[in-house]
Design an enzyme around this catalytic site. Structure first.
Site, PDB file in Angstrom:
ATOM      1  N   THR A 212       0.579  -1.053  -0.422  1.00  0.00           N
ATOM      2  CA  THR A 212       0.241  -0.175   0.045  1.00  0.00           C
ATOM      3  C   THR A 212       0.699   1.347   0.012  1.00  0.00           C
ATOM      4  OG1 THR A 212      -1.900  -0.983   0.779  1.00  0.00           O
ATOM      5  CG2 THR A 212      -2.060   0.994   1.305  1.00  0.00           C
ATOM      6  N   ARG A 240     -14.082  -7.389  -0.215  1.00  0.00           N
ATOM      7  CA  ARG A 240     -14.089  -7.652   1.096  1.00  0.00           C
ATOM      8  C   ARG A 240     -13.553  -6.282   1.495  1.00  0.00           C
ATOM      9  NH1 ARG A 240      -8.130  -5.361   2.510  1.00  0.00           N
ATOM     10  NH2 ARG A 240      -7.990  -6.343   4.053  1.00  0.00           N
ATOM     11  N   GLY A 242     -10.945  -2.814   3.203  1.00  0.00           N
ATOM     12  CA  GLY A 242      -9.595  -3.048   4.283  1.00  0.00           C
ATOM     13  C   GLY A 242      -9.447  -1.747   5.267  1.00  0.00           C
ATOM     14  N   THR A 263      -0.375   1.118   6.722  1.00  0.00           N
ATOM     15  CA  THR A 263      -0.021  -0.601   6.150  1.00  0.00           C
ATOM     16  C   THR A 263      -0.075  -1.236   7.012  1.00  0.00           C
ATOM     17  OG1 THR A 263       1.184  -1.298   4.284  1.00  0.00           O
ATOM     18  CG2 THR A 263       2.560   0.296   5.797  1.00  0.00           C
ATOM     19  N   GLY A 266      -4.912  -5.645   7.142  1.00  0.00           N
ATOM     20  CA  GLY A 266      -5.894  -4.498   7.280  1.00  0.00           C
ATOM     21  C   GLY A 266      -7.295  -4.603   8.754  1.00  0.00           C
TER      22      GLY A 266
HETATM   23  N1  ASP Z   1      -3.972  -2.131   4.617  1.00  0.00           N
HETATM   24  C1  ASP Z   1      -4.421  -3.064   3.268  1.00  0.00           C
HETATM   25  C2  ASP Z   1      -5.530  -3.430   3.582  1.00  0.00           C
HETATM   26  O1  ASP Z   1      -5.550  -3.928   4.464  1.00  0.00           O
HETATM   27  C3  ASP Z   1      -3.280  -3.214   3.154  1.00  0.00           C
HETATM   28  C4  ASP Z   1      -2.233  -3.047   3.276  1.00  0.00           C
HETATM   29  O2  ASP Z   1      -0.989  -1.582   3.586  1.00  0.00           O
HETATM   30  O3  ASP Z   1      -1.072  -3.337   2.287  1.00  0.00           O
HETATM   31  O4  ASP Z   1      -5.898  -3.238   2.544  1.00  0.00           O
END
Ligand code: ASP
Length: 346
Positions: A212, A240, A242, A263, A266
């Site tokens: 992310t 879904r 996050g 990040t 999530g």
């Molecule tokens: N936090 C993001 C999610 O769960 C994923 C990520 O941070 O890469 O969608």
């Protein structure tokens, strides 16, 4: 006490407060601007990166910092700096946001993004969009041109069209690396449940490199802003969402304390309202940015099993970049200072 000593005492007290919130802002006066970015946390090990990959990520982070920094240096707003920085990171195929996003179980790219203005606490977010080239621009449009905070799916796409945002065909987001990651997970699922038995999602972390992107900034006026954008997690199902499009979980900003972009896994960041929790520990608990961010990421999330990290900047220009995973693509810039890091030991 002699009255003549009073100003001196007040000065000492003031200096002490400044030191408490300090770190790592070396000069202790508010810098003209401060900017931090992340390109995702996860299992990022030096031994598994080629020198070319390592260099490519560092160059991309460097360019992203330059984009945000040039806006802040020129007197632009924190909001414009985080928007432009994220747009560039979304267009860069190395990261899991916009072009280069991970794939859902059904082989699609569903994108989430959010943005928050610390000066007004206005916020905008989008979830599950599939055709908008830069989801962060859409999140900003939601904030500025709609009475709502969070739009999802088809309605969000319609709002994008009505506001003249660029749309692209699904191929725009495709990268072989992300597609192969999905195929690998699907093959593993088939092996573990050959009769089509139900395999719970997130029974274990489906993606080892999250990817992310996020940006937080403090501008010359003392305003803060935060923005985050993602494709979510590989093999996600059932639309879904996050933490990224959830204000208070993946993104938060308030001029009275700090701006935060997260990040990681999530589901945990939503449950523990991670971005807001950092702000709350500062605002209500009087902790410094570093203390607040460390308590949330290195203690609370670790205890609960939530892998990931965050970037944060406070109203005095202090920066914190904690993560509890193997690595996090990250960097920050202040006048005369710039640092880009990937691994834990940096
Ligand atoms: N936090 C993001 C999610 O769960 C994923 C990520 O941070 O890469 O969608």
């Amino acid at each position: 006490m002699h009255l003549r000593l009073l100003p001196l005492l007040l000065l000492c007290l003031f200096a002490r407060c400044q030191t408490k919130t300090g770190m790592p802002n070396a000069n202790q006066t508010r810098p003209a601007y401060a900017l931090a970015i992340h390109g995702g946390a996860g299992t990022i090990r030096k031994a598994e990166m080629t020198p070319e990959e390592d260099a490519a990520y560092r160059a991309a982070l460097d360019t992203a910092l330059t984009i945000g920094e040039s806006i802040l240096r020129g007197g632009g707003s924190a909001l414009d700096a985080v928007t432009a920085t994220i747009v560039w990171l979304e267009d860069c195929p190395l990261f899991n946001a916009g072009r280069g996003a991970v794939f859902t179980h059904d082989g699609r790219n569903e994108l989430d993004a959010s943005i928050m203005d610390g000066s007004t606490q206005a916020a905008g977010a989008v979830g599950g969009v599939t055709s908008v080239k830069n989801p962060i621009r859409l999140a900003r449009a939601v904030m500025e041109k709609s009475p709502h905070v969070l739009l999802t799916g088809r309605g969000a796409e319609q709002f994008a069209l009505e506001n003249g945002l660029d749309t692209v065909p699904p191929e725009w987001f495709f990268t072989q690396k992300r597609w192969d990651a999905l195929q690998q997970i699907l093959a593993g699922e088939k092996k573990n449940a050959p009769q089509g038995r139900f395999v719970p999602p997130n029974s274990g972390n489906p993606d080892t490199k999250f990817g992310t992107v996020g940006c937080v900034a403090l501008d010359r006026e003392g305003h803060l802003a935060a923005a985050t954008s993602t494709g979510g997690m590989t093999n996600k199902r059932w639309n879904r969402l996050g933490d990224t499009p959830v204000i208070g979980a993946g993104t938060y900003a308030s001029d009275d304390a700090c701006a935060v972009s997260c990040t990681g896994h999530g589901e945990y960041f939503i449950r523990y309202a991670v971005a807001h929790d950092v702000w709350a520990r500062m605002a209500y608990g009087g902790l410094s940015l570093r203390e607040a961010a460390d308590q949330v990421v290195m203690k609370k999330l670790v205890e609960k099993g939530g892998e990931g990290g965050l970037i944060a900047v406070d109203k005095d220009g202090n920066i914190a970049l904690p993560f509890n995973s193997e690595g996090m693509y990250r960097g920050y810039a202040r006048p005369g200072e710039r640092k880009i890091m990937i691994y834990k030991a940096e």
